[in-house]
Design a protein around this motif. Sequence first.
Motif, PDB file in Angstrom:
ATOM      1  N   ILE A 103      -8.719 -20.829   6.503  1.00  0.00           N
ATOM      2  CA  ILE A 103      -8.227 -21.713   5.442  1.00  0.00           C
ATOM      3  C   ILE A 103      -7.475 -20.925   4.365  1.00  0.00           C
ATOM      4  O   ILE A 103      -6.817 -21.507   3.515  1.00  0.00           O
ATOM      5  CB  ILE A 103      -9.388 -22.504   4.801  1.00  0.00           C
ATOM      6  N   HIS A 104      -7.574 -19.602   4.424  1.00  0.00           N
ATOM      7  CA  HIS A 104      -6.821 -18.770   3.480  1.00  0.00           C
ATOM      8  C   HIS A 104      -6.768 -17.340   4.006  1.00  0.00           C
ATOM      9  O   HIS A 104      -7.778 -16.791   4.440  1.00  0.00           O
ATOM     10  CB  HIS A 104      -7.471 -18.781   2.095  1.00  0.00           C
ATOM     11  N   THR A 105      -5.575 -16.747   3.977  1.00  0.00           N
ATOM     12  CA  THR A 105      -5.374 -15.351   4.374  1.00  0.00           C
ATOM     13  C   THR A 105      -4.585 -14.645   3.285  1.00  0.00           C
ATOM     14  O   THR A 105      -3.620 -15.200   2.754  1.00  0.00           O
ATOM     15  CB  THR A 105      -4.605 -15.254   5.706  1.00  0.00           C
ATOM     16  N   GLU A 106      -5.000 -13.431   2.953  1.00  0.00           N
ATOM     17  CA  GLU A 106      -4.345 -12.727   1.841  1.00  0.00           C
ATOM     18  C   GLU A 106      -4.425 -11.215   2.028  1.00  0.00           C
ATOM     19  O   GLU A 106      -5.493 -10.669   2.322  1.00  0.00           O
ATOM     20  CB  GLU A 106      -5.016 -13.121   0.521  1.00  0.00           C
ATOM     21  N   ASP A 107      -3.279 -10.554   1.875  1.00  0.00           N
ATOM     22  CA  ASP A 107      -3.255  -9.093   1.793  1.00  0.00           C
ATOM     23  C   ASP A 107      -3.605  -8.720   0.351  1.00  0.00           C
ATOM     24  O   ASP A 107      -2.847  -9.024  -0.574  1.00  0.00           O
ATOM     25  CB  ASP A 107      -1.871  -8.544   2.148  1.00  0.00           C
ATOM     26  N   ILE A 108      -4.749  -8.089   0.157  1.00  0.00           N
ATOM     27  CA  ILE A 108      -5.219  -7.781  -1.192  1.00  0.00           C
ATOM     28  C   ILE A 108      -4.349  -6.699  -1.833  1.00  0.00           C
ATOM     29  O   ILE A 108      -4.139  -5.630  -1.251  1.00  0.00           O
ATOM     30  CB  ILE A 108      -6.683  -7.312  -1.166  1.00  0.00           C
ATOM     31  N   GLU A 109      -3.843  -6.995  -3.016  1.00  0.00           N
ATOM     32  CA  GLU A 109      -3.090  -5.995  -3.771  1.00  0.00           C
ATOM     33  C   GLU A 109      -4.074  -5.047  -4.447  1.00  0.00           C
ATOM     34  O   GLU A 109      -4.968  -5.480  -5.174  1.00  0.00           O
ATOM     35  CB  GLU A 109      -2.211  -6.657  -4.832  1.00  0.00           C
ATOM     36  N   LEU A 110      -3.906  -3.773  -4.194  1.00  0.00           N
ATOM     37  CA  LEU A 110      -4.778  -2.767  -4.782  1.00  0.00           C
ATOM     38  C   LEU A 110      -4.112  -2.152  -6.003  1.00  0.00           C
ATOM     39  O   LEU A 110      -2.911  -1.872  -5.997  1.00  0.00           O
ATOM     40  CB  LEU A 110      -5.100  -1.673  -3.760  1.00  0.00           C
ATOM     41  N   CYS A 111      -4.912  -1.944  -7.046  1.00  0.00           N
ATOM     42  CA  CYS A 111      -4.394  -1.397  -8.295  1.00  0.00           C
ATOM     43  C   CYS A 111      -5.290  -0.245  -8.746  1.00  0.00           C
ATOM     44  O   CYS A 111      -6.518  -0.326  -8.650  1.00  0.00           O
ATOM     45  CB  CYS A 111      -4.347  -2.473  -9.378  1.00  0.00           C
ATOM     46  N   GLU A 112      -4.671   0.792  -9.249  1.00  0.00           N
ATOM     47  CA  GLU A 112      -5.402   2.008  -9.621  1.00  0.00           C
ATOM     48  C   GLU A 112      -6.150   1.860 -10.940  1.00  0.00           C
ATOM     49  O   GLU A 112      -5.624   1.330 -11.919  1.00  0.00           O
ATOM     50  CB  GLU A 112      -4.423   3.175  -9.735  1.00  0.00           C
ATOM     51  N   HIS A 113      -7.378   2.343 -10.944  1.00  0.00           N
ATOM     52  CA  HIS A 113      -8.134   2.442 -12.195  1.00  0.00           C
ATOM     53  C   HIS A 113      -8.901   3.756 -12.192  1.00  0.00           C
ATOM     54  O   HIS A 113      -9.676   4.036 -11.283  1.00  0.00           O
ATOM     55  CB  HIS A 113      -9.116   1.285 -12.357  1.00  0.00           C
ATOM     56  N   MET A 114      -8.665   4.589 -13.207  1.00  0.00           N
ATOM     57  CA  MET A 114      -9.354   5.864 -13.344  1.00  0.00           C
ATOM     58  C   MET A 114     -10.382   5.728 -14.452  1.00  0.00           C
ATOM     59  O   MET A 114     -10.030   5.635 -15.630  1.00  0.00           O
ATOM     60  CB  MET A 114      -8.360   6.982 -13.663  1.00  0.00           C
ATOM     61  N   GLY A 115     -11.652   5.667 -14.085  1.00  0.00           N
ATOM     62  CA  GLY A 115     -12.714   5.500 -15.063  1.00  0.00           C
ATOM     63  C   GLY A 115     -13.433   6.801 -15.348  1.00  0.00           C
ATOM     64  O   GLY A 115     -13.001   7.887 -14.953  1.00  0.00           O
ATOM     65  N   TRP A 116     -14.586   6.680 -16.017  1.00  0.00           N
ATOM     66  CA  TRP A 116     -15.373   7.854 -16.382  1.00  0.00           C
ATOM     67  C   TRP A 116     -16.408   8.197 -15.316  1.00  0.00           C
ATOM     68  O   TRP A 116     -17.185   9.133 -15.483  1.00  0.00           O
ATOM     69  CB  TRP A 116     -16.066   7.619 -17.718  1.00  0.00           C
ATOM     70  N   SER A 117     -16.442   7.440 -14.232  1.00  0.00           N
ATOM     71  CA  SER A 117     -17.392   7.702 -13.157  1.00  0.00           C
ATOM     72  C   SER A 117     -16.744   7.342 -11.830  1.00  0.00           C
ATOM     73  O   SER A 117     -15.689   6.703 -11.783  1.00  0.00           O
ATOM     74  CB  SER A 117     -18.674   6.877 -13.356  1.00  0.00           C
ATOM     75  N   TYR A 150      -4.647   9.122   1.527  1.00  0.00           N
ATOM     76  CA  TYR A 150      -4.312   7.760   1.924  1.00  0.00           C
ATOM     77  C   TYR A 150      -5.546   6.894   1.724  1.00  0.00           C
ATOM     78  O   TYR A 150      -6.635   7.395   1.403  1.00  0.00           O
ATOM     79  CB  TYR A 150      -3.806   7.703   3.370  1.00  0.00           C
ATOM     80  N   LEU A 151      -5.402   5.587   1.883  1.00  0.00           N
ATOM     81  CA  LEU A 151      -6.533   4.688   1.682  1.00  0.00           C
ATOM     82  C   LEU A 151      -6.442   3.483   2.613  1.00  0.00           C
ATOM     83  O   LEU A 151      -5.386   3.181   3.170  1.00  0.00           O
ATOM     84  CB  LEU A 151      -6.619   4.236   0.218  1.00  0.00           C
ATOM     85  N   PHE A 152      -7.570   2.802   2.769  1.00  0.00           N
ATOM     86  CA  PHE A 152      -7.644   1.598   3.600  1.00  0.00           C
ATOM     87  C   PHE A 152      -7.322   0.390   2.725  1.00  0.00           C
ATOM     88  O   PHE A 152      -7.999   0.141   1.725  1.00  0.00           O
ATOM     89  CB  PHE A 152      -9.047   1.459   4.194  1.00  0.00           C
ATOM     90  N   ALA A 153      -6.280  -0.354   3.091  1.00  0.00           N
ATOM     91  CA  ALA A 153      -5.866  -1.532   2.324  1.00  0.00           C
ATOM     92  C   ALA A 153      -6.317  -2.793   3.058  1.00  0.00           C
ATOM     93  O   ALA A 153      -5.895  -3.041   4.190  1.00  0.00           O
ATOM     94  CB  ALA A 153      -4.355  -1.541   2.135  1.00  0.00           C
ATOM     95  N   PRO A 154      -7.166  -3.607   2.438  1.00  0.00           N
ATOM     96  CA  PRO A 154      -7.761  -4.742   3.149  1.00  0.00           C
ATOM     97  C   PRO A 154      -6.911  -6.013   3.155  1.00  0.00           C
ATOM     98  O   PRO A 154      -6.141  -6.284   2.238  1.00  0.00           O
ATOM     99  CB  PRO A 154      -9.062  -4.977   2.379  1.00  0.00           C
ATOM    100  N   THR A 155      -7.101  -6.763   4.216  1.00  0.00           N
ATOM    101  CA  THR A 155      -6.620  -8.138   4.339  1.00  0.00           C
ATOM    102  C   THR A 155      -7.860  -9.011   4.481  1.00  0.00           C
ATOM    103  O   THR A 155      -8.798  -8.643   5.188  1.00  0.00           O
ATOM    104  CB  THR A 155      -5.733  -8.303   5.584  1.00  0.00           C
ATOM    105  N   VAL A 156      -7.893 -10.141   3.793  1.00  0.00           N
ATOM    106  CA  VAL A 156      -9.073 -11.011   3.853  1.00  0.00           C
ATOM    107  C   VAL A 156      -8.693 -12.365   4.436  1.00  0.00           C
ATOM    108  O   VAL A 156      -7.588 -12.873   4.205  1.00  0.00           O
ATOM    109  CB  VAL A 156      -9.708 -11.196   2.460  1.00  0.00           C
ATOM    110  N   VAL A 157      -9.630 -12.929   5.191  1.00  0.00           N
ATOM    111  CA  VAL A 157      -9.446 -14.257   5.771  1.00  0.00           C
ATOM    112  C   VAL A 157     -10.684 -15.085   5.451  1.00  0.00           C
ATOM    113  O   VAL A 157     -11.809 -14.671   5.751  1.00  0.00           O
ATOM    114  CB  VAL A 157      -9.251 -14.194   7.300  1.00  0.00           C
ATOM    115  N   LEU A 158     -10.481 -16.245   4.825  1.00  0.00           N
ATOM    116  CA  LEU A 158     -11.566 -17.188   4.579  1.00  0.00           C
ATOM    117  C   LEU A 158     -11.592 -18.201   5.720  1.00  0.00           C
ATOM    118  O   LEU A 158     -10.546 -18.742   6.107  1.00  0.00           O
ATOM    119  CB  LEU A 158     -11.365 -17.911   3.244  1.00  0.00           C
TER     120      LEU A 158
END
Length: 289
Positions: A140-154, A124-132
């Motif tokens: 002045i702004h609130t957003e549930d950050i959409e997380l997307c998978e990236h498999m790199g070489w490191s 499982y993972l921690f999914a962040p919400t950000v508030v400015l």
Amino acid sequence: MPHRFPTIAAALIATVLLGGCHSAKVLIPPNLRPPSEDSADVLKTAKQQLQQATPCCSSFADFSYGSMLPWQPQKFTLGSGSMVANLNGVHSYFLAFRLPTGVKLPYRVAVKSELIGRWLHSSYLFAPTVVLLDEGFQPIHTEDIELCEHMGWSDETTGAFGNLKIDDDKARYLLVYSSAAQQTGKTYWEQSPASVSNTTAATLQMNSKGSFSIPHGPDGTLWVGMMNKTYAKAVDNAICKKAKPGDGVLNTLRTALPLPWNASNASSNGTTGNAGKTSDGGNSTSGSP
């Protein structure tokens, strides 16, 4: 007789070695052994610890914003021992930052969440919400950050990536936590054994179906900071959802690209068709009385 003694000794040694091989246990590397505990219990325990923690803050003005947002993504561990907030009736671990001044707008803040758990199918993972917030600690702004998978070489380029665009000159502070929707949500994860990094491949168990969703949890490891080139490339190339089924890559290329043989075939077909019509017309005329 002296010549037979070495032969007998060698036979005895071979017998002992073979017996030892049969009685020895099969050695399995630690990263390939099944998990010693149920991942569902781990997630349940983490949720219980969060709910039992005493919150320090319940309004945006209660947080301390003494730490400057890192100039590049920096690692933070959120979990047992971290401070807990109670926002909108939801307990969550959090991070609070002061935004840099004099930075040209707009700019992006990079976020990466790492998987918790040694086995991919039970992580499982921690999914962040950000508030400015403005200088008066008003959102002045609130957003549930959409997380997307990236498999790199490191490890740096492997994980669940997201980003926040800051384009409001009134923004002074940034609060990162996990809302109720994020804590109960999931992140799409598409497996590709060929793209798994060497440092991560041994710790992930591949799923024969090829893709599934990673549940969100209350704690985890989060990277937060100003966007850099490495993270920007990962964010821009990350996979956010399952691709729509199509007609295949080759068919798409034939349609999208003006390939020379496509043009010649079309021209040839057009010429043949016109010639056929002319020939038919000629035959019809010559055949009339």
